[in-house]
Design a protein around this motif. Structure first.
Motif, PDB file in Angstrom:
ATOM      1  N   ASN A 191      33.010  36.226  30.722  1.00 48.05           N
ATOM      2  CA  ASN A 191      33.618  37.456  31.218  1.00 48.05           C
ATOM      3  C   ASN A 191      34.150  38.308  30.063  1.00 48.05           C
ATOM      4  O   ASN A 191      33.969  39.524  30.047  1.00 48.05           O
ATOM      5  CB  ASN A 191      34.769  37.123  32.172  1.00 48.05           C
ATOM      6  CG  ASN A 191      34.255  36.861  33.576  1.00 48.05           C
ATOM      7  OD1 ASN A 191      33.123  37.234  33.914  1.00 48.05           O
ATOM      8  ND2 ASN A 191      35.062  36.205  34.377  1.00 48.05           N
ATOM      9  N   SER A 247      31.304  40.047  28.487  1.00 48.32           N
ATOM     10  CA  SER A 247      30.821  41.181  29.283  1.00 48.32           C
ATOM     11  C   SER A 247      31.784  42.365  29.179  1.00 48.32           C
ATOM     12  O   SER A 247      31.362  43.517  29.031  1.00 48.32           O
ATOM     13  CB  SER A 247      30.680  40.769  30.752  1.00 48.32           C
ATOM     14  OG  SER A 247      29.815  39.688  30.859  1.00 48.32           O
ATOM     15  N   LEU A 248      33.095  42.013  29.251  1.00 52.22           N
ATOM     16  CA  LEU A 248      34.105  43.078  29.179  1.00 52.22           C
ATOM     17  C   LEU A 248      34.057  43.791  27.823  1.00 52.22           C
ATOM     18  O   LEU A 248      34.192  45.020  27.737  1.00 52.22           O
ATOM     19  CB  LEU A 248      35.508  42.492  29.403  1.00 52.22           C
ATOM     20  CG  LEU A 248      35.862  42.165  30.846  1.00 52.22           C
ATOM     21  CD1 LEU A 248      37.202  41.438  30.914  1.00 52.22           C
ATOM     22  CD2 LEU A 248      35.901  43.442  31.688  1.00 52.22           C
ATOM     23  N   PHE A 285      31.349  46.147  27.895  1.00 58.62           N
ATOM     24  CA  PHE A 285      31.743  47.295  28.706  1.00 58.62           C
ATOM     25  C   PHE A 285      32.699  48.198  27.925  1.00 58.62           C
ATOM     26  O   PHE A 285      32.578  49.426  27.926  1.00 58.62           O
ATOM     27  CB  PHE A 285      32.424  46.785  29.991  1.00 58.62           C
ATOM     28  CG  PHE A 285      33.052  47.852  30.825  1.00 58.62           C
ATOM     29  CD1 PHE A 285      32.273  48.815  31.471  1.00 58.62           C
ATOM     30  CD2 PHE A 285      34.439  47.920  30.962  1.00 58.62           C
ATOM     31  CE1 PHE A 285      32.872  49.801  32.233  1.00 58.62           C
ATOM     32  CE2 PHE A 285      35.033  48.912  31.717  1.00 58.62           C
ATOM     33  CZ  PHE A 285      34.252  49.848  32.363  1.00 58.62           C
ATOM     34  N   LYS A 297      41.484  44.240  32.559  1.00 52.77           N
ATOM     35  CA  LYS A 297      40.648  43.071  32.899  1.00 52.77           C
ATOM     36  C   LYS A 297      40.766  42.005  31.814  1.00 52.77           C
ATOM     37  O   LYS A 297      40.856  40.807  32.108  1.00 52.77           O
ATOM     38  CB  LYS A 297      39.174  43.487  33.051  1.00 52.77           C
ATOM     39  CG  LYS A 297      38.922  44.576  34.066  1.00 52.77           C
ATOM     40  CD  LYS A 297      38.865  44.030  35.479  1.00 52.77           C
ATOM     41  CE  LYS A 297      38.554  45.156  36.469  1.00 52.77           C
ATOM     42  NZ  LYS A 297      38.955  44.813  37.830  1.00 52.77           N
ATOM     43  N   ILE A 339      43.769  39.935  32.425  1.00 48.40           N
ATOM     44  CA  ILE A 339      43.592  38.953  33.518  1.00 48.40           C
ATOM     45  C   ILE A 339      42.826  37.730  33.017  1.00 48.40           C
ATOM     46  O   ILE A 339      43.230  36.579  33.213  1.00 48.40           O
ATOM     47  CB  ILE A 339      42.854  39.598  34.723  1.00 48.40           C
ATOM     48  CG1 ILE A 339      43.696  40.747  35.291  1.00 48.40           C
ATOM     49  CG2 ILE A 339      42.519  38.555  35.783  1.00 48.40           C
ATOM     50  CD1 ILE A 339      42.947  41.635  36.275  1.00 48.40           C
ATOM     51  N   VAL A 340      41.699  38.010  32.355  1.00 48.14           N
ATOM     52  CA  VAL A 340      40.848  36.905  31.900  1.00 48.14           C
ATOM     53  C   VAL A 340      41.600  36.026  30.900  1.00 48.14           C
ATOM     54  O   VAL A 340      41.560  34.788  30.986  1.00 48.14           O
ATOM     55  CB  VAL A 340      39.532  37.433  31.287  1.00 48.14           C
ATOM     56  CG1 VAL A 340      38.702  36.277  30.732  1.00 48.14           C
ATOM     57  CG2 VAL A 340      38.743  38.199  32.318  1.00 48.14           C
ATOM     58  N   ILE A 385      36.255  39.709  37.783  1.00 50.30           N
ATOM     59  CA  ILE A 385      35.895  40.308  36.502  1.00 50.30           C
ATOM     60  C   ILE A 385      34.391  40.373  36.348  1.00 50.30           C
ATOM     61  O   ILE A 385      33.818  41.386  35.940  1.00 50.30           O
ATOM     62  CB  ILE A 385      36.505  39.514  35.331  1.00 50.30           C
ATOM     63  CG1 ILE A 385      38.018  39.319  35.513  1.00 50.30           C
ATOM     64  CG2 ILE A 385      36.169  40.169  33.998  1.00 50.30           C
ATOM     65  CD1 ILE A 385      38.840  40.585  35.390  1.00 50.30           C
ATOM     66  N   TYR A 386      33.766  39.268  36.723  1.00 45.58           N
ATOM     67  CA  TYR A 386      32.303  39.233  36.644  1.00 45.58           C
ATOM     68  C   TYR A 386      31.699  40.297  37.557  1.00 45.58           C
ATOM     69  O   TYR A 386      30.784  41.036  37.168  1.00 45.58           O
ATOM     70  CB  TYR A 386      31.785  37.844  37.032  1.00 45.58           C
ATOM     71  CG  TYR A 386      30.296  37.791  37.277  1.00 45.58           C
ATOM     72  CD1 TYR A 386      29.390  37.814  36.220  1.00 45.58           C
ATOM     73  CD2 TYR A 386      29.784  37.753  38.582  1.00 45.58           C
ATOM     74  CE1 TYR A 386      28.033  37.794  36.453  1.00 45.58           C
ATOM     75  CE2 TYR A 386      28.428  37.740  38.821  1.00 45.58           C
ATOM     76  CZ  TYR A 386      27.552  37.751  37.753  1.00 45.58           C
ATOM     77  OH  TYR A 386      26.210  37.747  37.982  1.00 45.58           O
ATOM     78  N   PHE A 406      32.962  43.006  38.497  1.00 47.56           N
ATOM     79  CA  PHE A 406      33.204  44.307  37.889  1.00 47.56           C
ATOM     80  C   PHE A 406      32.196  44.604  36.782  1.00 47.56           C
ATOM     81  O   PHE A 406      31.547  45.648  36.757  1.00 47.56           O
ATOM     82  CB  PHE A 406      34.652  44.344  37.335  1.00 47.56           C
ATOM     83  CG  PHE A 406      34.966  45.538  36.509  1.00 47.56           C
ATOM     84  CD1 PHE A 406      35.242  46.783  37.113  1.00 47.56           C
ATOM     85  CD2 PHE A 406      34.971  45.480  35.104  1.00 47.56           C
ATOM     86  CE1 PHE A 406      35.526  47.894  36.327  1.00 47.56           C
ATOM     87  CE2 PHE A 406      35.253  46.592  34.338  1.00 47.56           C
ATOM     88  CZ  PHE A 406      35.529  47.815  34.941  1.00 47.56           C
ATOM     89  N   THR A 407      32.016  43.605  35.848  1.00 43.73           N
ATOM     90  CA  THR A 407      31.135  43.885  34.703  1.00 43.73           C
ATOM     91  C   THR A 407      29.670  43.963  35.107  1.00 43.73           C
ATOM     92  O   THR A 407      28.934  44.828  34.619  1.00 43.73           O
ATOM     93  CB  THR A 407      31.306  42.824  33.607  1.00 43.73           C
ATOM     94  OG1 THR A 407      31.106  41.534  34.187  1.00 43.73           O
ATOM     95  CG2 THR A 407      32.689  42.889  32.995  1.00 43.73           C
TER      96      THR A 407
END
Lengths: 622, 141
Positions: free
Chosen positions: A422, A425-426, A429, A445, A448-449, B15-16, B18-19
């Motif tokens: 995650n 990926s973030l 992004f 985000k 959170i992660v 989160i996943y 979202f991405t």
């Protein structure tokens, strides 16, 4: 008539040279049935004898005195030569019946020595004859019997060293029946290797005045070897008490001996110890292996009860088992399915395996027991069992460790990779984010992660610490006290949910355990029970202790949502596994509870029914 | 290129979700992206739209570890309702699990086209869509 044939009666008949009968005594009257007055003065010579016997007599006289012609009077010849003749004659009586008589012919002379006639003296020997015939017949029977049994009989007159053999004994020794025998004749046949024992045995027999039975080999003239058995008796002089004669039998037992040797060989070559027992349980024969196994010499066991080889505790049953076997004798294993033991001379028990076989013999039914010492197998078996136990323990440990490893692999795979991916990926992004707003979202985000990741790592570290902790402080803990403390901590939730809590620790009130673990277990299971309550019912939780199969168990029973164990059973105690759409479900509590319980050797299990409730059971180490 | 297909995400990780949504949207291919937090929600949606081709997804990215109904349990149910569906649905298993047993299990299910290990790069989504369109073209020809 026969009554008249007194064996003591003697008939005397005198006849002169003119063949005139001039004397016929009472005995003659009695034996021949004629009266004297009938015959005296009559010219009769051969009136009571058979022609053929007379002819035979005549021939004998002719050959004796070398008379060529057949015209002569044998009686006269006999008288002329002043000879006599004694032989058996068949006498024909007046009534025609016959008997065997012994007859003696004696010439009669006058005072001047002139031949005046002859006298015949007759004696009835029918009885004697019968006895003789009987003896003859018996001898024949004996000979036949000896032939059949390959037996002979012998007499040894030790005074004059004269030996007599029955005809079959000549056959056995393959010696000409005409040969003159003495002890040395017999002894010359004794097998060279057996000579010493044979002479020693005879010496001892004579010395002890008691015959010692003897089994030895003989070597015949043609080189053939036979085995003979001598049985005998010693005859003593009535007056002096000295040995005067040995008599006995001699049997050719070569075949029996060969059979015995073969049987003995078989017995000895058997890989097992063999013990042969009769119907009464008396040992008849054992082989070398049996001597070795039980530590006795053969003679110490023969004619002893077989129970000597059986440990005391099995003795009483054995004799009844033996009876059963002789009732229905067939080859079988003994004590199938049971462990059998023998006992040796020194009282040591030996684990054994026994096969029984019936053995029909002339002496009745015997049973041969093949006995195998299974000490080695037993030891090996025990070793295997031990090794197996150890392996099982090891396997259980390995399985446990494997499960833990698998748990950790899953944890890293699922619980660590997911937040990391995650983050990746973030980051992607964030990098392509075009607006400030997008970047802020990305950062939220991220937070959170990262928070989630931190929590997971903390849990993992806690779990690893718990699993690897080598010494955990243990103390005596009271279930009720721990429960009260937990209720205090959870009082807010209990009041707000109106949860009813009851307990029963009568069966087991306390346990030796780690304090913080037990508190954590109570806290987790109790808070779970409240958290997953059913909206349709007032929550009720019952906590109690029991002993099941010797294991102390602590149970938490609720009437909450319940869990579909078919679907979720496998992930119930996994890290971050949730199966309720509950806002507070984080999948950490049960995971840590399980780790704590297992680190102290216990297990946790659950029974549950959807919409009825769940019962968690903490099973403490045995 | 026509935007005539639906993407579906089944995953409990916000989160996943979202991405991956962002990633798909950035490609600007699909008509819609729908997301469910567990297998059961996705299943209910499909049962409600068995013959509704407009709403039914064309491509599903299915997670394994989810509450209520996980990816494999969803597949069991999906295979049961598959004959009733009016549309061919391509399913990819997408998980952060590198566990061999998970990967093997996924490959044994013929209805699963492939197993994708998270994180999923944009290029992967692109090739998934290309394969889908190519197959669709061969079917319509």
């Amino acid at each position: 008539m026969k009554a008249n044939l007194n064996p003591e009666t003697i008939a005397i008949i005198a006849i002169n040279n003119d063949d005139i009968i001039y004397q016929f005594n009472d005995g003659a009257e009695e034996l021949l049935g004629y009266s004297a007055s009938e015959l005296i003065g009559q010219k009769k010579t051969n009136f009571f004898i058979l022609d053929e016997e007379y002819e035979k007599f005549k021939k004998d006289i002719a050959s004796k005195y070398k008379i060529k012609t057949s015209h002569f009077n044998p009686y006269t010849i006999l008288a002329q030569n002043d000879d006599y003749d004694a032989r058996e004659w068949t006498v024909v009586k007046k009534d025609g019946t016959r008997f065997i008589a012994h007859s003696t012919l004696i010439p009669l002379k006058s005072d001047k020595g002139e031949n005046v006639g002859f006298m015949r003296i007759l004696k009835n020997i029918t009885n004697q004859k019968n006895i003789e015939n009987d003896l003859l017949r018996k001898n024949q029977v004996l000979n036949a019997a000896e032939k059949i049994t390959m037996m002979g009989n012998w007499q040894w007159d030790t005074v004059i060293n004269k030996v007599e053999w029955s005809s079959n004994l000549f056959n056995i020794f393959e010696v000409n029946p005409k040969e003159k025998l003495n002890f040395e004749t017999y002894f010359s046949f004794v097998h060279p290797e057996d000579k010493d024992i044979v002479s020693a045995s005879f010496d001892k027999s004579i010395e002890d005045k008691k015959f010692y039975d003897l089994l030895h080999r003989i070597k015949l003239k043609n080189g053939k070897i036979k085995t003979i058995q001598l049985l005998g008796e010693v005859v003593l002089d009535e007056n002096t008490g000295e040995v005067i004669e040995l008599i006995g039998t001699c049997q050719d037992v070569t075949e029996q001996r060969m059979a015995e040797i073969k049987f003995r060989g078989l017995l000895e070559s058997a890989p097992d110890a063999m013990v042969i027992v009769n119907e009464l349980g008396v040992i008849q024969l054992i082989n070398k292996q049996a001597e070795k196994l039980f530590g006795y010499a053969s003679k110490e066991l023969i004619n002893k009860p077989v129970e000597l080889l059986i440990p005391n505790r099995f003795k009483s049953k054995h004799s009844s088992h033996r009876g059963l076997f002789f009732n229905a004798p067939k080859t079988r294993k003994m004590g199938e399915g049971r462990e059998l033991f023998g006992v040796n001379k020194f009282g040591k028990e030996i684990p054994i395996q026994i096969s029984l076989s019936p053995l029909k013999t002339e002496e009745g039914l015997l049973v041969s027991a093949a006995i195998r010492d299974i000490t080695v197998q037993k030891k090996a078996e025990n070793k295997i069992l031990e090794a197996n136990e150890r392996l099982e323990v090891l396997a259980n440990k390995l399985t446990a460790q494997n499960t833990q490893l698998a748990d950790f692999a899953q944890i890293t795979s699922h619980n660590l990779r997911a937040p990391v991916s995650n983050l990746n990926s973030l980051l992607g992004f964030y990098n392509i984010a075009e607006t400030e707003e997008e970047k802020i979202i990305a950062f939220q985000k991220f937070e959170i992660v990262i928070h989630h990741l931190t929590e997971t790592l903390n849990t993992l570290i806690e779990a690893l610490k718990t699993k690897n902790r080598t010494s955990i402080p243990i103390e005596k803990l009271d279930f009720k006290e721990v429960l009260d403390k937990t209720i205090q901590i959870l009082s807010g939730q209990i009041i707000s949910t109106n949860t009813k809590i009851s307990s029963n620790f009568e069966d087991v009130s306390n346990i030796n355990y780690n304090k913080s673990y037990l508190e954590s277990i109570f806290l987790n299971l109790l808070s779970n029970a409240i958290k997953y309550k059913s909206e349709d019912r007032t929550p009720e939780i019952y906590i109690y202790s029991v002993i099941e199969d010797g294991v102390i168990k602590l149970k938490f029973k609720d009437n909450g949502l319940g869990i579909d164990l078919k679907r979720h059973g496998h992930k119930l105690f996994g890290l971050n596994k949730v199966f309720h759409r509950h806002p507070d479900a984080n999948g950490v509590g049960l995971f840590m509870t399980k780790v704590q319980i297992e680190s102290l050797g216990g297990t946790i299990s659950v029974e549950s029914e959807v919409n009825v409730g769940s019962t968690f059971s903490v099973n403490f180490k045995e | 290129m026509n935007k005539n297909f639906n993407f579906c995400i089944v995953d409990d990780d916000d989160i996943y979700q979202f991405t991956i949504k962002k990633t798909i949207q950035a490609l600007n291919y699909s008509k819609s992206i729908i997301a469910f937090s567990d297998g059961e929600e996705a299943l209910h949606f499909m049962l409600d739209n068995l013959t509704n081709e407009e709403e039914l997804p064309d491509i599903i990215l299915l997670d394994i570890n989810m509450p209520i109904m996980d990816g494999f349990q969803f597949m069991e149910e999906f295979i049961k309702i598959k004959p009733k569906l009016s549309k061919k649905i391509t399913i990819y298993m997408a998980s952060s699990s590198v566990d061999e047993t998970d990967i093997k299990k996924a490959h044994e299910i013929s209805e699963i086209s492939d197993y994708i290990i998270k994180p999923i790069k944009q290029g992967k989504i692109k090739s998934i869509i290309e394969i889908f369109l190519k197959e669709k073209n061969t079917e319509t020809k």
